[in-house]
Scaffold this motif. Structure first.
Motif, PDB file in Angstrom:
ATOM      1  N   GLU A  99       0.833  -1.201   0.000  1.00 48.83           N
ATOM      2  CA  GLU A  99       0.000   0.000   0.000  1.00 48.83           C
ATOM      3  C   GLU A  99       0.867   1.250   0.000  1.00 48.83           C
ATOM      4  O   GLU A  99       1.986   1.239   0.523  1.00 48.83           O
ATOM      5  CB  GLU A  99      -0.949   0.000   1.209  1.00 48.83           C
ATOM      6  CG  GLU A  99      -0.293   0.181   2.557  1.00 48.83           C
ATOM      7  CD  GLU A  99      -0.329   1.623   3.056  1.00 48.83           C
ATOM      8  OE1 GLU A  99      -0.997   2.462   2.431  1.00 48.83           O
ATOM      9  OE2 GLU A  99       0.323   1.891   4.077  1.00 48.83           O
ATOM     10  N   ASN A 100       0.346   2.326  -0.616  1.00 48.34           N
ATOM     11  CA  ASN A 100       1.088   3.580  -0.600  1.00 48.34           C
ATOM     12  C   ASN A 100       0.185   4.787  -0.353  1.00 48.34           C
ATOM     13  O   ASN A 100       0.377   5.856  -0.937  1.00 48.34           O
ATOM     14  CB  ASN A 100       1.910   3.764  -1.886  1.00 48.34           C
ATOM     15  CG  ASN A 100       1.058   3.909  -3.139  1.00 48.34           C
ATOM     16  OD1 ASN A 100      -0.092   3.483  -3.176  1.00 48.34           O
ATOM     17  ND2 ASN A 100       1.621   4.503  -4.184  1.00 48.34           N
ATOM     18  N   PRO A 103      -0.108   7.551   5.791  1.00 46.54           N
ATOM     19  CA  PRO A 103      -0.276   6.813   7.043  1.00 46.54           C
ATOM     20  C   PRO A 103      -1.612   7.146   7.701  1.00 46.54           C
ATOM     21  O   PRO A 103      -2.013   8.312   7.777  1.00 46.54           O
ATOM     22  CB  PRO A 103       0.901   7.300   7.889  1.00 46.54           C
ATOM     23  CG  PRO A 103       1.962   7.609   6.890  1.00 46.54           C
ATOM     24  CD  PRO A 103       1.215   8.207   5.720  1.00 46.54           C
ATOM     25  N   TYR A 113      -2.263  -2.453   9.429  1.00 42.75           N
ATOM     26  CA  TYR A 113      -1.389  -3.580   9.767  1.00 42.75           C
ATOM     27  C   TYR A 113      -1.785  -4.217  11.089  1.00 42.75           C
ATOM     28  O   TYR A 113      -1.909  -5.446  11.193  1.00 42.75           O
ATOM     29  CB  TYR A 113       0.068  -3.123   9.805  1.00 42.75           C
ATOM     30  CG  TYR A 113       1.014  -4.194  10.298  1.00 42.75           C
ATOM     31  CD1 TYR A 113       1.249  -5.340   9.533  1.00 42.75           C
ATOM     32  CD2 TYR A 113       1.652  -4.082  11.528  1.00 42.75           C
ATOM     33  CE1 TYR A 113       2.102  -6.346   9.987  1.00 42.75           C
ATOM     34  CE2 TYR A 113       2.508  -5.075  11.991  1.00 42.75           C
ATOM     35  CZ  TYR A 113       2.733  -6.196  11.223  1.00 42.75           C
ATOM     36  OH  TYR A 113       3.568  -7.189  11.673  1.00 42.75           O
ATOM     37  N   MET A 125       2.971  -6.614   5.407  1.00 37.24           N
ATOM     38  CA  MET A 125       2.462  -5.411   4.768  1.00 37.24           C
ATOM     39  C   MET A 125       3.628  -4.492   4.409  1.00 37.24           C
ATOM     40  O   MET A 125       4.400  -4.089   5.273  1.00 37.24           O
ATOM     41  CB  MET A 125       1.472  -4.665   5.673  1.00 37.24           C
ATOM     42  CG  MET A 125       0.902  -3.399   5.020  1.00 37.24           C
ATOM     43  SD  MET A 125      -0.330  -2.544   6.046  1.00 37.24           S
ATOM     44  CE  MET A 125      -1.750  -3.614   5.815  1.00 37.24           C
ATOM     45  N   ARG A 127       4.544  -0.930   3.307  1.00 41.53           N
ATOM     46  CA  ARG A 127       3.937   0.397   3.355  1.00 41.53           C
ATOM     47  C   ARG A 127       4.913   1.417   2.771  1.00 41.53           C
ATOM     48  O   ARG A 127       5.998   1.630   3.305  1.00 41.53           O
ATOM     49  CB  ARG A 127       3.560   0.762   4.786  1.00 41.53           C
ATOM     50  CG  ARG A 127       2.827  -0.350   5.521  1.00 41.53           C
ATOM     51  CD  ARG A 127       2.098   0.125   6.753  1.00 41.53           C
ATOM     52  NE  ARG A 127       0.872   0.838   6.401  1.00 41.53           N
ATOM     53  CZ  ARG A 127      -0.092   1.158   7.274  1.00 41.53           C
ATOM     54  NH1 ARG A 127       0.044   0.850   8.555  1.00 41.53           N
ATOM     55  NH2 ARG A 127      -1.171   1.793   6.881  1.00 41.53           N
ATOM     56  N   SER A 129       5.444   5.330   1.693  1.00 42.07           N
ATOM     57  CA  SER A 129       4.895   6.674   1.892  1.00 42.07           C
ATOM     58  C   SER A 129       6.020   7.686   1.769  1.00 42.07           C
ATOM     59  O   SER A 129       7.206   7.330   1.714  1.00 42.07           O
ATOM     60  CB  SER A 129       4.226   6.778   3.264  1.00 42.07           C
ATOM     61  OG  SER A 129       5.164   6.558   4.307  1.00 42.07           O
ATOM     62  N   GLN A 133       6.116   5.757   8.390  1.00 43.52           N
ATOM     63  CA  GLN A 133       4.953   5.612   9.268  1.00 43.52           C
ATOM     64  C   GLN A 133       5.124   6.315  10.605  1.00 43.52           C
ATOM     65  O   GLN A 133       4.201   6.320  11.422  1.00 43.52           O
ATOM     66  CB  GLN A 133       4.682   4.126   9.502  1.00 43.52           C
ATOM     67  CG  GLN A 133       4.424   3.334   8.232  1.00 43.52           C
ATOM     68  CD  GLN A 133       3.207   3.809   7.462  1.00 43.52           C
ATOM     69  OE1 GLN A 133       2.128   3.964   8.042  1.00 43.52           O
ATOM     70  NE2 GLN A 133       3.363   4.046   6.173  1.00 43.52           N
ATOM     71  N   MET A 213       5.778  -5.615   9.267  1.00 47.50           N
ATOM     72  CA  MET A 213       5.539  -4.458   8.423  1.00 47.50           C
ATOM     73  C   MET A 213       6.867  -4.002   7.825  1.00 47.50           C
ATOM     74  O   MET A 213       7.867  -3.891   8.534  1.00 47.50           O
ATOM     75  CB  MET A 213       4.909  -3.312   9.221  1.00 47.50           C
ATOM     76  CG  MET A 213       4.647  -2.066   8.395  1.00 47.50           C
ATOM     77  SD  MET A 213       3.803  -0.761   9.317  1.00 47.50           S
ATOM     78  CE  MET A 213       5.063  -0.301  10.517  1.00 47.50           C
ATOM     79  N   ASP A 215       8.414  -0.853   6.285  1.00 43.65           N
ATOM     80  CA  ASP A 215       8.144   0.582   6.274  1.00 43.65           C
ATOM     81  C   ASP A 215       9.153   1.271   5.358  1.00 43.65           C
ATOM     82  O   ASP A 215      10.326   1.405   5.699  1.00 43.65           O
ATOM     83  CB  ASP A 215       8.252   1.112   7.708  1.00 43.65           C
ATOM     84  CG  ASP A 215       7.926   2.590   7.840  1.00 43.65           C
ATOM     85  OD1 ASP A 215       7.644   3.242   6.819  1.00 43.65           O
ATOM     86  OD2 ASP A 215       7.980   3.108   8.984  1.00 43.65           O
TER      87      ASP A 215
END
Length: 414
Positions: A99-100, A103, A113, A125, A127, A129, A133, A213, A215
Motif C-alpha cells: 500500500e502507498n 499513514p 497492519y 504489509m 507500506r 509513503s 509511518q 511491516m 516501512d
C-alpha cells in the motif's frame, strides 16, 4: 492478450495491492512479473489515475500496459463498509499487502497492519509513503519529487551554476518500490522459516509464521543511494554539490562533446584505464606522469585532464571516437535515446523488448523483464487490465454468487 497461468518463482504467492500511481504499483508489478498472483484494488469511478497519464491509446495510458501487466483489477468503493469488508477478506488471504496511501488511511478503513495482524500473525504489509509511518512529517503528502529533494539526489543533480534539476523519470518512486520488493522478499523468507503461511484459524488452532511491516519512506530510499555523503560530511565537512556530467572526486569520468555535436561518456578513472585512455588520445605525457598515476593525484588536476580529453573529442566524430576508445579497452558510451535503444545490437541480443498486441490487434512493444533468472525467468502473461476486469472472478472465489455481485455493482460498491 490471453491470460496465462504463472509458472514463475513466486507462483502461488498472493499479493494485494492497495495503492495508486507509481511506488506501490511498481513494487507489486515486479512481484507479478515473477509469478505472484496480484489483485489490484481500484476505485470504481475511474480507477488508478495513472490510467490517464502521458501517451494514451483509446483513453488509456500506454504506461498502464507495463505498470499493471499480470495484475487483476478489482474495483472497490473503500468508503463503503461493504467495500472495506471485501478488502479485509482479500488482505487476510494475501501473503503480501502493498500500500502507498498516507499513514492512517488503511487504519480508517479497518485494514491497517495492526488490524490484520490480530487475526493473521503472518501478515506482511509493505507500506510506502513519503516520510514513513513515524516521525513529525508522517502525515504530510509526499511524492517522489519531494523524496528526491529531501533524500539528497536533487542537490547533486545538474550544473553548479544553475538550479538543481530532476532526472527525467520518477526515480524516487521507483527506488522506493525496489526497496519495497527487497523488504517483501526478506519478510517472506522470515515468515516461511518461522512457521509459514497462516492456516486461516484463530486461537489455539492458529498456525502461522511471523509476519511484519516493511516501512519504506521515499526520501529514505533515495537517501540510501547517496554513497559516502554522510561520512564525508561528518569527518571532513564536505558537502557534495552539483558537478554537471562529472563524477566528483573520481577522475576522469565525465561527458564530452565530439566534433559532430554528439555527447559521449568516458569513464577513465581506473588507474590502468587512465593510462590507456591518455595513450589512445595521444597524451603520453599525461599517461606517464607519476602524479597522475593514481586517482588522488588526478583529482587536483581535474580541469586539466578534462580539457585534454575534450580537446581530443572535438577533433573526432562520435563513431571514430568510440571506435578508438573501445579498441583501447576504455569504458565509453554514447548517451542513448529510446530510439537508439530500439535498434541497438546489445539490447536486441539481450531480448530487452517484448512484442505484444492490444485486444484490437494493434502491436505494442514493452520493455522486457529484469533481472534475468536462468531457470525461472519473469514473463508478461497479460497487459494491464481493464478497470474491474476481474471483479466477478475474484468475488466468486470469495463465495459471492452472481446475484450478490450484481447487487454490489448496482449499488456502486464495485
Amino acid at each position: 492478450m490471453t491470460e496465462k497461468k504463472s509458472s514463475g518463482p513466486l507462483a502461488g504467492i498472493k499479493v494485494l495491492e492497495l495503492g495508486t500511481l507509481i511506488a506501490g504499483p511498481f513494487c507489486s508489478r515486479m512481484l507479478a512479473e515473477f509469478g505472484a498472483d496480484v489483485i489490484k484494488i481500484e476505485a470504481p469511478d475511474g480507477g488508478d489515475p495513472i490510467r490517464q497519464w502521458r501517451v494514451l491509446k483509446d483513453g488509456t495510458s500506454l504506461w498502464w500496459s507495463v505498470q499493471s501487466r499480470n495484475k487483476k483489477s478489482v474495483t472497490l468503493n473503500m468508503k463503503d463498509p461493504r467495500g472495506q469488508d471485501i478488502a479485509k477478506r482479500l488482505a487476510l488471504d494475501a501473503d503480501i499487502i502493498i500500500e502507498n496511501y498516507r499513514p492512517g488511511v488503511l487504519e480508517k478503513w479497518g485494514v491497517g497492519y495492526e488490524d490484520l495482524k490480530k487475526i493473521n500473525p503472518a501478515t506482511i504489509m509493505v507500506r510506502l509513503s513519503g516520510y514513513g509511518q513515524t516521525g513529525p512529517m508522517k502525515d504530510l503528502p509526499g511524492f517522489g519529487a519531494i523524496g528526491e529533494s529531501m533524500g539528497g539526489m536533487r542537490y547533486v543533480s545538474g550544473h553548479p551554476d544553475r538550479p538543481p534539476v530532476r532526472i527525467g523519470i520518477s526515480i524516487g518512486d521507483s527506488l522506493a518500490a525496489l526497496h519495497g520488493v527487497i523488504g517483501a522478499m526478506m519478510a517472506l523468507r522470515h515468515r516461511d522459516v518461522t512457521g509459514g503461511r497462516w492456516n486461516g484459524k484463530t486461537g489455539d488452532e492458529c498456525v502461522a509464521g511471523q509476519g511484519q511491516m516493511v516501512d519504506v519512506a521515499l526520501y529514505e530510499a533515495v537517501f540510501n543511494m547517496m554513497e559516502s555523503m554522510v561520512p564525508e560530511y561528518d569527518y571532513a565537512g564536505v558537502v557534495r554539490t552539483r558537478t554537471g556530467g562529472a563524477l566528483p572526486g573520481i577522475v576522469p569520468s565525465n561527458t564530452y562533446t565530439t566534433a559532430d555535436g554528439e555527447n559521449i561518456v568516458i569513464a577513465g578513472n581506473g588507474d590502468a584505464i587512465f593510462k590507456r585512455l591518455m595513450t589512445a588520445i595521444g597524451r603520453d605525457d599525461m599517461a606517464n606522469d607519476p602524479q597522475l598515476a593514481r586517482n588522488d593525484g588526478r583529482v587536483p588536476r581535474t580541469e586539466e585532464i578534462d580539457g585534454a580529453i575534450q580537446a581530443w573529442c572535438e577533433s573526432k566524430e562520435i563513431d571514430e571516437a568510440l571506435a578508438i576508445l573501445k579498441a583501447a579497452d576504455v569504458p565509453v558510451g554514447k548517451i542513448y535515446s529510446v530510439r537508439d535503444m530500439m535498434s541497438d545490437p546489445q539490447f536486441l541480443a539481450r531480448r530487452m523488448f517484448e512484442q505484444h498486441a492490444f485486444s484490437d490487434g494493434t502491436p505494442l512493444k514493452l520493455p522486457a523483464i529484469t533481472p534475468k533468472l536462468s531457470e525461472t525467468p519473469g514473463e508478461t502473461r497479460w497487459l494491464g487490465p481493464a478497470l474491474g476486469e476481474h471483479n466477478d472472478e475474484v468475488l466468486r472465489a470469495l463465495g459471492f454468487d452472481d446475484a450478490r455481485i450484481a447487487q454490489l455493482k448496482n449499488e456502486r460498491v464495485i
